[in-house]
Each structure stands twice: as C-alpha cells, then as structure tokens.
Design an enzyme around this catalytic site. Structure first.
Site, PDB file in Angstrom:
ATOM      1  N   LYS A  58       0.663  -1.168  -0.157  1.00  0.00           N
ATOM      2  CA  LYS A  58      -0.044   0.085   0.124  1.00  0.00           C
ATOM      3  C   LYS A  58       0.988   1.258   0.000  1.00  0.00           C
ATOM      4  N   ALA A 189      -3.339 -12.702 -13.065  1.00  0.00           N
ATOM      5  CA  ALA A 189      -4.337 -11.425 -12.813  1.00  0.00           C
ATOM      6  C   ALA A 189      -5.238 -11.445 -11.686  1.00  0.00           C
ATOM      7  N   GLU A 211      -2.701 -14.343 -17.492  1.00  0.00           N
ATOM      8  CA  GLU A 211      -3.934 -15.182 -16.452  1.00  0.00           C
ATOM      9  C   GLU A 211      -3.997 -16.539 -17.125  1.00  0.00           C
ATOM     10  N   VAL A 245       1.623 -19.993 -19.380  1.00  0.00           N
ATOM     11  CA  VAL A 245       3.206 -19.955 -19.591  1.00  0.00           C
ATOM     12  C   VAL A 245       3.626 -21.436 -19.484  1.00  0.00           C
ATOM     13  N   ALA A 276       2.670 -14.323  -9.466  1.00  0.00           N
ATOM     14  CA  ALA A 276       1.758 -13.992  -8.489  1.00  0.00           C
ATOM     15  C   ALA A 276       0.531 -14.908  -8.547  1.00  0.00           C
ATOM     16  N   VAL A 277       0.684 -16.228  -8.438  1.00  0.00           N
ATOM     17  CA  VAL A 277      -0.310 -17.299  -8.924  1.00  0.00           C
ATOM     18  C   VAL A 277      -1.095 -17.907  -7.286  1.00  0.00           C
ATOM     19  N   ARG A 279      -1.294 -18.094  -2.904  1.00  0.00           N
ATOM     20  CA  ARG A 279      -0.602 -18.427  -1.786  1.00  0.00           C
ATOM     21  C   ARG A 279      -0.787 -19.939  -1.103  1.00  0.00           C
ATOM     22  N   ASP A 319      -3.845 -17.711   7.401  1.00  0.00           N
ATOM     23  CA  ASP A 319      -3.923 -18.055   6.230  1.00  0.00           C
ATOM     24  C   ASP A 319      -3.402 -19.770   6.217  1.00  0.00           C
ATOM     25  N   HIS A 451     -24.027  15.332   2.367  1.00  0.00           N
ATOM     26  CA  HIS A 451     -23.932  15.993   1.190  1.00  0.00           C
ATOM     27  C   HIS A 451     -22.625  16.724   0.772  1.00  0.00           C
TER      28      HIS A 451
HETATM   29  P1  FAD Z   1       1.368 -14.237   8.473  1.00  0.00           P
HETATM   30  O1  FAD Z   1       1.399 -12.988   8.208  1.00  0.00           O
HETATM   31  O2  FAD Z   1       1.986 -15.062   7.089  1.00  0.00           O
HETATM   32  O3  FAD Z   1       2.468 -14.322   9.526  1.00  0.00           O
HETATM   33  C1  FAD Z   1       2.834 -15.715   9.837  1.00  0.00           C
HETATM   34  C2  FAD Z   1       4.451 -15.625  10.590  1.00  0.00           C
HETATM   35  O4  FAD Z   1       4.710 -16.595  11.161  1.00  0.00           O
HETATM   36  C3  FAD Z   1       5.379 -15.258   9.713  1.00  0.00           C
HETATM   37  O5  FAD Z   1       5.942 -13.957  10.202  1.00  0.00           O
HETATM   38  C4  FAD Z   1       6.445 -16.237   9.791  1.00  0.00           C
HETATM   39  O6  FAD Z   1       7.584 -15.866   9.746  1.00  0.00           O
HETATM   40  C5  FAD Z   1       6.055 -16.880  11.102  1.00  0.00           C
HETATM   41  N1  FAD Z   1       6.400 -18.355  11.215  1.00  0.00           N
HETATM   42  C6  FAD Z   1       5.959 -19.223  10.185  1.00  0.00           C
HETATM   43  N2  FAD Z   1       6.176 -20.557  10.710  1.00  0.00           N
HETATM   44  C7  FAD Z   1       6.751 -20.343  11.788  1.00  0.00           C
HETATM   45  C8  FAD Z   1       7.314 -21.385  12.774  1.00  0.00           C
HETATM   46  N3  FAD Z   1       7.555 -22.523  12.506  1.00  0.00           N
HETATM   47  N4  FAD Z   1       8.085 -20.537  14.015  1.00  0.00           N
HETATM   48  C9  FAD Z   1       7.930 -19.253  14.292  1.00  0.00           C
HETATM   49  N5  FAD Z   1       7.515 -18.753  13.343  1.00  0.00           N
HETATM   50  C10 FAD Z   1       6.955 -18.932  12.143  1.00  0.00           C
HETATM   51  N6  FAD Z   1      -4.276  -8.911   3.075  1.00  0.00           N
HETATM   52  C11 FAD Z   1      -5.165  -7.783   3.354  1.00  0.00           C
HETATM   53  O7  FAD Z   1      -6.183  -8.294   3.983  1.00  0.00           O
HETATM   54  N7  FAD Z   1      -5.143  -6.796   2.900  1.00  0.00           N
HETATM   55  C12 FAD Z   1      -3.944  -6.430   2.066  1.00  0.00           C
HETATM   56  O8  FAD Z   1      -3.940  -5.344   1.514  1.00  0.00           O
HETATM   57  C13 FAD Z   1      -3.256  -7.336   1.802  1.00  0.00           C
HETATM   58  N8  FAD Z   1      -2.116  -7.082   0.879  1.00  0.00           N
HETATM   59  C14 FAD Z   1      -1.223  -8.244   0.651  1.00  0.00           C
HETATM   60  C15 FAD Z   1       0.033  -7.851  -0.219  1.00  0.00           C
HETATM   61  C16 FAD Z   1       0.798  -8.868  -0.519  1.00  0.00           C
HETATM   62  C17 FAD Z   1       1.844  -8.500  -1.494  1.00  0.00           C
HETATM   63  C18 FAD Z   1       0.584 -10.128   0.251  1.00  0.00           C
HETATM   64  C19 FAD Z   1       1.981 -10.996  -0.253  1.00  0.00           C
HETATM   65  C20 FAD Z   1      -0.298 -10.306   1.139  1.00  0.00           C
HETATM   66  C21 FAD Z   1      -1.383  -9.411   1.300  1.00  0.00           C
HETATM   67  N9  FAD Z   1      -2.430  -9.506   2.292  1.00  0.00           N
HETATM   68  C22 FAD Z   1      -3.327  -8.795   2.466  1.00  0.00           C
HETATM   69  C23 FAD Z   1      -2.468 -11.107   2.942  1.00  0.00           C
HETATM   70  C24 FAD Z   1      -2.066 -10.944   4.177  1.00  0.00           C
HETATM   71  O9  FAD Z   1      -0.478 -10.459   4.281  1.00  0.00           O
HETATM   72  C25 FAD Z   1      -2.300 -12.202   4.648  1.00  0.00           C
HETATM   73  O10 FAD Z   1      -3.307 -12.639   4.787  1.00  0.00           O
HETATM   74  C26 FAD Z   1      -1.725 -12.307   6.349  1.00  0.00           C
HETATM   75  O11 FAD Z   1      -0.566 -11.735   6.466  1.00  0.00           O
HETATM   76  C27 FAD Z   1      -1.954 -13.501   7.018  1.00  0.00           C
HETATM   77  O12 FAD Z   1      -1.937 -13.408   8.396  1.00  0.00           O
HETATM   78  P2  FAD Z   1      -1.080 -14.556   9.272  1.00  0.00           P
HETATM   79  O13 FAD Z   1      -1.115 -13.947  10.583  1.00  0.00           O
HETATM   80  O14 FAD Z   1      -2.156 -15.773   8.896  1.00  0.00           O
HETATM   81  O15 FAD Z   1       0.091 -14.962   8.700  1.00  0.00           O
HETATM   82  P1  NAD Z   2      -4.850 -14.890  -6.226  1.00  0.00           P
HETATM   83  O1  NAD Z   2      -5.623 -15.966  -5.810  1.00  0.00           O
HETATM   84  O2  NAD Z   2      -5.540 -13.447  -6.035  1.00  0.00           O
HETATM   85  O3  NAD Z   2      -4.481 -14.891  -7.965  1.00  0.00           O
HETATM   86  C1  NAD Z   2      -3.767 -15.690  -8.495  1.00  0.00           C
HETATM   87  C2  NAD Z   2      -4.126 -15.665  -9.988  1.00  0.00           C
HETATM   88  O4  NAD Z   2      -3.173 -16.478 -10.674  1.00  0.00           O
HETATM   89  C3  NAD Z   2      -5.485 -16.133 -10.196  1.00  0.00           C
HETATM   90  O5  NAD Z   2      -6.255 -15.438 -11.147  1.00  0.00           O
HETATM   91  C4  NAD Z   2      -5.145 -17.453 -10.889  1.00  0.00           C
HETATM   92  O6  NAD Z   2      -6.104 -18.060 -11.808  1.00  0.00           O
HETATM   93  C5  NAD Z   2      -3.984 -17.413 -11.570  1.00  0.00           C
HETATM   94  N1  NAD Z   2      -2.845 -18.345 -12.205  1.00  0.00           N
HETATM   95  C6  NAD Z   2      -2.863 -19.498 -11.195  1.00  0.00           C
HETATM   96  N2  NAD Z   2      -1.772 -20.187 -11.802  1.00  0.00           N
HETATM   97  C7  NAD Z   2      -1.525 -19.523 -12.903  1.00  0.00           C
HETATM   98  C8  NAD Z   2      -0.740 -20.099 -13.909  1.00  0.00           C
HETATM   99  N3  NAD Z   2       0.173 -20.949 -13.723  1.00  0.00           N
HETATM  100  N4  NAD Z   2      -0.436 -19.040 -14.818  1.00  0.00           N
HETATM  101  C9  NAD Z   2      -1.239 -17.877 -15.068  1.00  0.00           C
HETATM  102  N5  NAD Z   2      -2.081 -17.407 -14.016  1.00  0.00           N
HETATM  103  C10 NAD Z   2      -2.261 -18.319 -13.047  1.00  0.00           C
HETATM  104  O7  NAD Z   2      -3.444 -14.803  -5.608  1.00  0.00           O
HETATM  105  P2  NAD Z   2      -2.350 -13.676  -5.610  1.00  0.00           P
HETATM  106  O8  NAD Z   2      -2.372 -12.400  -6.224  1.00  0.00           O
HETATM  107  O9  NAD Z   2      -1.097 -14.467  -5.714  1.00  0.00           O
HETATM  108  O10 NAD Z   2      -2.447 -13.244  -4.235  1.00  0.00           O
HETATM  109  C11 NAD Z   2      -2.542 -14.034  -2.891  1.00  0.00           C
HETATM  110  C12 NAD Z   2      -3.663 -13.904  -1.654  1.00  0.00           C
HETATM  111  O11 NAD Z   2      -3.037 -12.728  -0.909  1.00  0.00           O
HETATM  112  C13 NAD Z   2      -4.795 -13.302  -2.461  1.00  0.00           C
HETATM  113  O12 NAD Z   2      -5.817 -14.504  -2.836  1.00  0.00           O
HETATM  114  C14 NAD Z   2      -5.369 -12.764  -1.277  1.00  0.00           C
HETATM  115  O13 NAD Z   2      -5.963 -13.410  -0.224  1.00  0.00           O
HETATM  116  C15 NAD Z   2      -4.152 -12.230  -0.498  1.00  0.00           C
HETATM  117  N6  NAD Z   2      -3.812 -10.475  -1.013  1.00  0.00           N
HETATM  118  C16 NAD Z   2      -4.908  -9.874  -0.494  1.00  0.00           C
HETATM  119  C17 NAD Z   2      -4.505  -8.525  -0.750  1.00  0.00           C
HETATM  120  C18 NAD Z   2      -5.950  -7.469  -0.618  1.00  0.00           C
HETATM  121  O14 NAD Z   2      -6.705  -7.973   0.176  1.00  0.00           O
HETATM  122  N7  NAD Z   2      -5.934  -6.373  -1.411  1.00  0.00           N
HETATM  123  C19 NAD Z   2      -3.446  -8.134  -1.893  1.00  0.00           C
HETATM  124  C20 NAD Z   2      -2.434  -8.984  -2.077  1.00  0.00           C
HETATM  125  C21 NAD Z   2      -2.753 -10.498  -1.651  1.00  0.00           C
END
Ligand code: FAD
Ligand code: NAD
Length: 479
Positions: A58, A189, A211, A245, A276-277, A279, A319, A451
């Site tokens: 962000k 995408a 995509e 791909v 970015a396919v 998590r 997650d 408004h």
């Molecule tokens: P995590 O945030 O993944 O935290 C888990 C932690 O556990 C990690 O720090 C890891 O190091 C630790 N860990 C793992 N295994 C062990 C172990 N064995 N021992 C000790 N520590 C360990 N979500 C939104 O809602 N809004 C967004 O705008 C958004 N944007 C995103 C943008 C990107 C680029 C990405 C990648 C994700 C985004 N997400 C967003 C998704 C969001 O980040 C996750 O859904 C969220 O962080 C999940 O929280 P969590 O606590 O389950 O796990």
């Molecule tokens: P995503 O599930 O949002 O999108 C992945 C996309 O990749 C899908 O459209 C899927 O059809 C496509 N795909 C899968 N395999 C493929 C391949 N082999 N070739 C081409 N396309 C393929 O996943 P993401 O964008 O990686 O993000 C992961 C998760 O992280 C999201 O689902 C979301 O839960 C979280 N996230 C949330 C936010 C937010 O809340 N604003 C921002 C970033 C990430």
C-alpha cells in the site's frame, strides 16, 4: 522442567500477534514464537502483512498514485508541476520506514501487554508440547495449556517460472525493485498481480499480465469485474486471459517467456517477471510427525468454525486455514480464539468478510455476487448506480465505477454489496456494518447521507433496488 505457558502462539503475523495481545489482555500468560528476520537483519513481528504484504504494497501504491496524478490529473485541476522527477530509492526508503514503524509498534505492544516474544522457530509436538529453537541457541521444549498455530502462508511456485528474486520475483521481490523495469511481465491477474502491476505501470513500466483462467476476477461480481477490466486495460495493463506460461529462459538482465494463447505459441522478453499465482499454507517445520493435527485435501490445517483443530487445546488461524487469505480475517480469528480460550463465546461472521483490491479505482465487495444469488435459485433484486451521477466524485475527478447491491427479494435482506470506485475500501464497510446488523435494504434507504459525499452513491444504489434512485433514470424491468 519445561517452561509452561497458558498459551503459546506460533507465528507473529496479524493473526498471531493479535491472538497473543488479546490473550494477555484476558489475563493469560502468553508467549509468541516468531522466526522472521527482516531485511535490516533484525528479528521482526508483523508477519507477511506488515513486512512484505499489505503495508509495503500500500505504501508503494500510494506513492505511485501520487506520481501518476502529478503526471496527469494535476493539470486537469489547473496545477502545474514543472519538470517531474522520480526517485525510486527514496520511494523504497519511505516504504521501509513505514514498515519499521509498524513492526516496532507491535514489539512495543507486546512489552506493554507482557507478551513474551520468543525469537526463533516453533514446532508443535504431541501433547501440546512445542519445541522452540532460538535464532542463537539450543532447542528447548515448552509446554502450554493451549497452542495457537498462526504460521501464515507463502507464495505458490510454478515450475515454468522459477523465482530467483532478481529477474523472476514473487511479491516480496516485486516490492524491492530499485529501478522501474521498462518491460514487466506478471503471471496471474489476481489481487497481487493487479496491485503490483499497477504500481510499476504508474511509474512507467510497460506491463503485460498473463492469466491462465478465461474469466477476469472470477470470484468478483462479473458486472464489476468487466468494468474493472476495461478501466485497467485503459490504464495500460495489457491483460491476456487464458494464457498458459510454458517456459522461461533467463538472461543476465531479462527473461524470455513462452506462453500459449488461443492455441498459438507466443514468446516475449521482459526485464522483470512477477509470479503471483496464489499463496499456500506454510506448514514446513511447524508440525512434527506426532503433532496430531489433520490437514484438509488442500493442505490447510483442518479446523471447526471456532478454529479448533482435531487436537483439544490446539487452534489454527489465518492463512493456515480455510477461507480467504486476508489479514482482517486472520485478526478476527485471532480475537475469537483468544476469547474462546478464556471461556468467552465469540464467533466470526464468515458471511461478512470484505475483500478489497487496492487498484485505482479500488474494487471492494462483501457477501454474495449477483451470480451467486442467481445460482441459489431464490428471487433477488439488484440496484446499481454509477459514480458519474455523484457530485463529490465529479468534483474530485473520479467518475469511474459504481455501487451495486444484491438483495433478497422476499426478505429485503442485503445479500451483497459491490463497489468499483474511489475509496471503495472505505465505502464497503457500510455494507459490512449493515450486513452485521442484519439490516434490510429499506433501512439503508431510510437513512440520511451527508452531501456531497461518495457515500451518497451507496444510498442511491440502495434506493435503486426498488426503482427509487433520484439521480439516475431507472426503467422498471418487466418480470
Ligand atoms: P502471516 O502474516 O504470514 O504471519 C505468519 C508468521 O509466522 C510469519 O511472520 C512467519 O515468519 C511466522 N512463522 C511461520 N512458521 C513459523 C514457525 N515454525 N515458527 C515461528 N514463526 C513462524 N491482506 C489483506 O487483508 N489486505 C491487503 O491489502 C493485503 N495485501 C497483501 C499484499 C501482499 C503483497 C501479500 C503477499 C499479502 C497481502 N495480504 C493482504 C494478505 C495478508 O498479508 C495475509 O492474509 C496475512 O498476513 C495472514 O496473516 P497470518 O497471521 O495468518 O500469517
Ligand atoms: P490470487 O488467488 O488473488 O490470484 C492468483 C491468480 O493467478 C488467479 O487469477 C489464478 O487464476 C492465476 N494463476 C494461477 N496459476 C497460474 C498460472 N500457472 N499461470 C497464470 N495464471 C495463474 O493470488 P495472489 O494474487 O497471488 O494473492 C495471494 C493472496 O494474497 C490473495 O488471494 C489474497 O488473499 C491475498 N492478498 C490480498 C490483498 C488484498 O486484500 N488487497 C492483496 C494482495 C494479496
């Protein structure tokens, strides 16, 4: 004798750190094990969200949007900026500062709440024992009345595009580019592809998104998704649906990508490629053979609707478990689990989890899409009003997009709300609140909205479900 806690949380992301703080507030002796070392080489709390996810993405989305506005939209407002420059290093440093401020803030909250932060990794064994291996010491066995697994997720890897975090990167690498790639390829995408694709496109990259699926944003209401596709394409994202791909070949400064599209082979060279396919749950090193928790068919930890695993006293959240991978969902599950452990009764409303894509305009939704309402076979009505009919949106130069409600025709209950438009991430909360209160669409129709405000489009869309919107011409559909 092993150290004993009321609660051990493994993982200090938004799910884990919130669980730990709420447990401590409830008087439970709590430890949180977190193994993350940040890019400054320091142990860090905050998980994916604060370190390499929600917050840094962000920060870059906001910086790149400001640049984009200075480049174009400022002139529409009569503002001249002279020669525009860009300092990617400064942009990245600002992002890193925001991340450090927030992760440091979580560490301070742990201190204030007397949560013990154990720096290293945790592994669940049988009988709720946890082996804690510090970053710089011997492994030790800890015991707890309750263990909460909150280890989060990691990016899915695909064989044709191996990530090296230099030329071919995942989301973490895509947040760290030190220069704007001239040509950027994105595989997927989805949310990350669109958000990070937008960042680099606004800063000048020529972005192509490949995509695999034929439908754009299949889980989003398709009226909204189709309009979003048009807007993003106009902004410069070249999105190819149904593209598979098949291989990549890396050179020193670029990568050649081969893919099939409409039955034809294509080949394109990019300076950088983002994969970015999706998590997947991160269970490596978390569960010993005898831990006893069950995984479901997609390798998520199996839990009931209050996040209990199959082992009494062991919970899993965020997650690691079913449902969308979203920080706010992890947070609410963390609060619920802490309160359940403390003997309180709390439940997450999984029917009212908002989703947001932070593009510009933003896409946001809660509840059922129109397709889902149709598939349920029950009668429903919709109301759709564009921001082009909103005075505040026009004054701000933000006429694109719309608000849509999906409503149960029999009960008048709101089934879903969908927004494509300015500040959709904030507006959607009105739908979340209404749905949490089990409100009818008539309740929203009867409320007064300030408004001029973007929220007036929420009001008008609510009115539109009964052909009562004032600022759009509505023709009653024949039944
Ligand atoms: P995590 O945030 O993944 O935290 C888990 C932690 O556990 C990690 O720090 C890891 O190091 C630790 N860990 C793992 N295994 C062990 C172990 N064995 N021992 C000790 N520590 C360990 N979500 C939104 O809602 N809004 C967004 O705008 C958004 N944007 C995103 C943008 C990107 C680029 C990405 C990648 C994700 C985004 N997400 C967003 C998704 C969001 O980040 C996750 O859904 C969220 O962080 C999940 O929280 P969590 O606590 O389950 O796990
Ligand atoms: P995503 O599930 O949002 O999108 C992945 C996309 O990749 C899908 O459209 C899927 O059809 C496509 N795909 C899968 N395999 C493929 C391949 N082999 N070739 C081409 N396309 C393929 O996943 P993401 O964008 O990686 O993000 C992961 C998760 O992280 C999201 O689902 C979301 O839960 C979280 N996230 C949330 C936010 C937010 O809340 N604003 C921002 C970033 C990430």
């Amino acid at each position: 004798m092993a150290d004993k806690y009321d609660v051990i949380v493994i993982g200090g992301g938004p799910g884990g750190y919130v669980t730990a703080i709420r447990c401590a507030q409830l008087g439970l002796n709590t430890a949180c094990i977190e193994k993350r070392i940040n890019k400054q080489d320091q142990p860090a709390l905050g998980g994916t969200c604060l370190n390499v996810g929600c917050i840094p993405s962000k920060a870059l989305l906001d910086s790149s949007w400001k640049y984009h506005e200075a480049e174009g939209a400022f002139a529409d407002h009569g503002i001249q900026v002279g020669k525009l420059g860009m300092d990617v290093k400064a942009m990245q440093e600002r992002k890193d500062k925001v991340v450090l401020q927030l992760t440091g803030g979580v560490a301070s909250l742990f201190k204030a709440n007397k949560v013990t932060w154990l720096q290293g990794s945790g592994e669940l064994k049988a009988n709720k024992q946890v082996v804690f291996t510090p970053h710089d010491g011997e492994a030790q066995t800890l015991e707890a009345e309750n263990v909460v697994l909150a280890a989060g997720s990691v990016p899915v890897a695909i064989p044709p595009a191996e990530v090296d975090q230099n030329i071919v990167v995942d989301s973490t690498g895509a947040l760290e580019f030190d220069a704007v790639p001239k040509k950027l390829g994105v595989i997927g995408a989805g949310i990350i592809g669109l958000e990070l694709g937008s960042v680099w496109s606004r800063l000048g990259s020529e972005v192509t998104v490949l995509e695999a699926v034929d439908t754009f944003l299949p889980t989003v209401d398709q009226q909204i998704a189709k309009e979003a596709m048009k807007l993003f394409t106009k902004q410069g994202l070249d999105i190819h649906l149904g593209a598979r791909v098949t291989g990549t070949k890396k050179n020193k400064n670029s990568v050649r990508v081969t893919y099939t599209l409409n039955g034809e082979e294509h080949e394109e060279t990019y300076d950088r490629l983002i994969v970015a396919v999706g998590r997947r749950p991160y269970t490596e090193g978390l569960l010993s053979q005898d831990a006893g928790v069950t995984l479901d068919e997609r390798n998520y930890i199996y839990v009931d609707n209050q996040c209990r695993t199959d082992v009494p006293g062991v919970y899993a959240i965020g997650d690691l478990v079913r449902g969308p991978a979203l920080a706010h969902k992890a947070i609410e599950e963390g609060v619920m689990v802490a309160e359940v452990i403390a003997g309180e009764h709390t439940q997450v409303n999984y029917d009212a989890v908002p989703g947001v894509i932070y593009t510009h305009p933003e896409v946001a939704w809660v509840g059922k899409s129109e397709q889902e309402a149709k598939d349920s076979g029950e009668p429903y009505k919709t109301g759709v009003v564009p921001f082009a009919a909103n005075g505040r949106a026009l004054a701000a130069g933000e006429p694109a997009g719309m608000v849509k409600f999906v409503v149960d025709e029999k009960t008048d209950r709101i089934l879903g709300m969908h927004v494509l438009g300015p500040q959709a991430s904030e507006l959607i909360q009105q739908g979340v609140i209404a749905m949490e209160f089990g409100s009818s669409i008539e309740d929203l129709q009867l409320m007064m909205f300030g408004h001029p405000s973007l929220s007036e489009t929420v009001h008008e869309a609510a009115l539109a479900t009964d052909y009562k919107a004032i600022h759009v011409a509505q023709r009653r559909r024949k039944k």
